[in-house]
Design a protein around this motif. Structure first.
Motif, PDB file in Angstrom:
ATOM      1  N   HIS A 117       1.673   7.442  -1.060  1.00 24.05           N
ATOM      2  CA  HIS A 117       2.259   7.837   0.219  1.00 24.05           C
ATOM      3  C   HIS A 117       1.191   7.951   1.297  1.00 24.05           C
ATOM      4  CE1 HIS A 117       6.327   8.528  -1.228  1.00 24.05           C
ATOM      5  NE2 HIS A 117       5.784   9.056  -2.316  1.00 24.05           N
ATOM      6  N   ASP A 132       5.414  13.053   2.932  1.00 27.59           N
ATOM      7  CA  ASP A 132       6.137  11.812   2.614  1.00 27.59           C
ATOM      8  C   ASP A 132       6.631  11.808   1.177  1.00 27.59           C
ATOM      9  OD1 ASP A 132       5.938  10.532   5.128  1.00 27.59           O
ATOM     10  OD2 ASP A 132       3.903   9.869   4.677  1.00 27.59           O
ATOM     11  N   LYS A 175      10.678  11.004   0.234  1.00 25.97           N
ATOM     12  CA  LYS A 175      10.853   9.624  -0.253  1.00 25.97           C
ATOM     13  C   LYS A 175      10.586   9.578  -1.756  1.00 25.97           C
ATOM     14  CE  LYS A 175       8.971   8.214   4.188  1.00 25.97           C
ATOM     15  NZ  LYS A 175       8.776   9.641   4.572  1.00 25.97           N
ATOM     16  N   THR A 234       5.781   2.595  -3.569  1.00 25.14           N
ATOM     17  CA  THR A 234       5.188   2.746  -2.236  1.00 25.14           C
ATOM     18  C   THR A 234       6.207   2.261  -1.210  1.00 25.14           C
ATOM     19  OG1 THR A 234       3.169   2.352  -0.943  1.00 25.14           O
ATOM     20  CG2 THR A 234       4.042   0.484  -2.186  1.00 25.14           C
ATOM     21  N   TYR A 235       5.740   1.871  -0.014  1.00 26.02           N
ATOM     22  CA  TYR A 235       6.634   1.437   1.062  1.00 26.02           C
ATOM     23  C   TYR A 235       6.685  -0.088   1.139  1.00 26.02           C
ATOM     24  CZ  TYR A 235       5.006   6.124   2.373  1.00 26.02           C
ATOM     25  OH  TYR A 235       4.629   7.434   2.348  1.00 26.02           O
ATOM     26  N   GLY A 257       8.597   1.120   6.164  1.00 29.18           N
ATOM     27  CA  GLY A 257       9.815   1.924   6.247  1.00 29.18           C
ATOM     28  C   GLY A 257      10.147   2.279   7.680  1.00 29.18           C
ATOM     29  N   HIS A 289       1.789   4.097   7.468  1.00 31.89           N
ATOM     30  CA  HIS A 289       2.758   3.642   6.458  1.00 31.89           C
ATOM     31  C   HIS A 289       2.569   2.161   6.165  1.00 31.89           C
ATOM     32  CE1 HIS A 289       5.733   7.078   6.044  1.00 31.89           C
ATOM     33  NE2 HIS A 289       4.798   7.534   6.872  1.00 31.89           N
ATOM     34  N   HIS A 346       1.277   0.538   2.538  1.00 32.98           N
ATOM     35  CA  HIS A 346       1.821  -0.631   1.828  1.00 32.98           C
ATOM     36  C   HIS A 346       0.732  -1.634   1.505  1.00 32.98           C
ATOM     37  CE1 HIS A 346       3.877  -4.361   0.910  1.00 32.98           C
ATOM     38  NE2 HIS A 346       3.131  -4.907   1.853  1.00 32.98           N
ATOM     39  N   TYR A 391       9.393  -0.571  -3.926  1.00 34.64           N
ATOM     40  CA  TYR A 391       9.406  -0.014  -2.583  1.00 34.64           C
ATOM     41  C   TYR A 391      10.496   1.055  -2.498  1.00 34.64           C
ATOM     42  CZ  TYR A 391       6.887  -4.351  -1.424  1.00 34.64           C
ATOM     43  OH  TYR A 391       5.994  -5.394  -1.389  1.00 34.64           O
ATOM     44  N   ASN A 392      10.170   2.194  -1.886  1.00 40.59           N
ATOM     45  CA  ASN A 392      11.161   3.239  -1.637  1.00 40.59           C
ATOM     46  C   ASN A 392      12.191   2.778  -0.617  1.00 40.59           C
ATOM     47  OD1 ASN A 392       8.292   4.834  -1.889  1.00 40.59           O
ATOM     48  ND2 ASN A 392       9.924   5.891  -2.959  1.00 40.59           N
ATOM     49  N   HIS A 393      13.461   3.140  -0.838  1.00 40.84           N
ATOM     50  CA  HIS A 393      14.514   2.839   0.145  1.00 40.84           C
ATOM     51  C   HIS A 393      15.392   4.056   0.387  1.00 40.84           C
ATOM     52  CE1 HIS A 393      13.379  -1.164   0.722  1.00 40.84           C
ATOM     53  NE2 HIS A 393      14.079  -1.770  -0.197  1.00 40.84           N
TER      54      HIS A 393
END
Length: 286
Positions: free
Chosen positions: A4, A9, A13, A125-126, A131, A137, A141, A171-173
């Motif tokens: 993060h 975060d 997330k 991760t993102y 995101g 952020h 990534h 990837y986090n959503h």
């Protein structure tokens, strides 16, 4: 390993997912890239702001320790300096020496070393957009993707430990439009005021494309740990604010999962999934 950008975060997330796996005995490590030095006070009931970026960083270190305890996870700092969120038109330049301006290999090196020492099977991760367009952020990534690809290559990042290849990158959503719309409809259907009304209208107006969701992790039993972690970040989270505006019984009923996008897998998979470790042989699972 959940990577993060800032302290807090990890609590907004994928928090219930990390709490679930930690409770099941999985070794879970949260990695925070920056100290959050340039974060604003977002909780109106917090009181006076710390007097300097250094003082803010110290406060946020204490908050992060509390969040890690609430989630039951291990935690490490990468030690980079918060870039801040530039505002204005045109945008001002980023501060000298901040995380987002560090050359990629220099920024990724400590994460590669951490991957090789912790030896995760899964990294979250993102996505490439971060995101949302915060420079930290996006950089988070970039270094996560770099570490995932490079940690297993003995010819890269020599001196950073023995090679280790993670098997899956996600990837986090957590803020997909599907989730926002579903909860918004449920809240308004119950005759309550939704915290997502403006958000739904704004995203629809801007026609933000939705990324693919491949993986939904049932984790509602751990929403309480997520909420405790959020509250730990007192400078950032208003206990009477946005994150707590949806009744928890309603949330559990309509959205008891956290969502991910499987970006890369070195093991066979069958989508959709309900487990970040799906496809990983039981003998190899942590």
């Amino acid at each position: 390993m959940a990577v993060h950008a800032h302290p807090d975060d990890e609590s907004s997330k994928g928090a219930a997912t990390t709490a679930r796996y930690a409770a099941e005995g999985v070794e879970v490590l949260v990695v925070t890239c920056t100290g959050g030095e340039r974060g604003s006070i977002l909780n109106p009931s917090y009181g006076d702001a710390p007097s300097s970026p250094e003082a803010m960083a110290e406060v946020r270190r204490e908050e992060m320790a509390g969040a890690a305890r609430a989630l039951g996870v291990q935690h490490r700092w990468l030690g980079f300096v918060d870039s801040g969120l530039p505002e204005g038109d045109p945008l001002p330049p980023l501060p000298e020496g901040c995380f987002a301006l560090v050359p990629l290999e220099e920024a990724a090196a400590p994460l590669v070393e951490l991957v090789r020492s912790f030896r995760p099977h899964v990294i979250t991760t993102y996505d490439p957009t971060g995101g949302y367009p915060h420079p930290d952020h996006i950089m988070c990534h970039r270094i996560s993707a770099e570490a995932f690809e490079a940690a297993g290559d003995a010819e890269r990042y020599r001196g950073a430990g023995d090679p280790w290849q993670p098997l899956k990158l996600y990837y986090n959503h957590d803020f997909s439009l599907n989730r926002i719309q579903t909860i918004h409809d449920a809240v308004t259907g119950a005759g309550l005021e939704s915290p997502f009304g403006d958000w739904v209208a704004s995203r629809a107006m801007r026609e933000i494309p939705e990324r693919e969701v491949t993986t939904r992790i049932p984790c509602s039993d751990h929403f309480s740990a997520r909420d405790a972690a959020l509250v730990s970040h007192a400078t950032q989270i208003d206990p009477a604010g946005f994150f707590f505006a949806v009744p928890r019984d309603l949330e559990v009923e309509v959205w008891p999962v956290e969502e991910y996008e499987l970006a890369t897998s070195h093991v066979p998979v069958s989508l959709p999934e309900d487990d970040l470790f799906a496809g990983i042989h039981p003998e190899d699972r942590p």
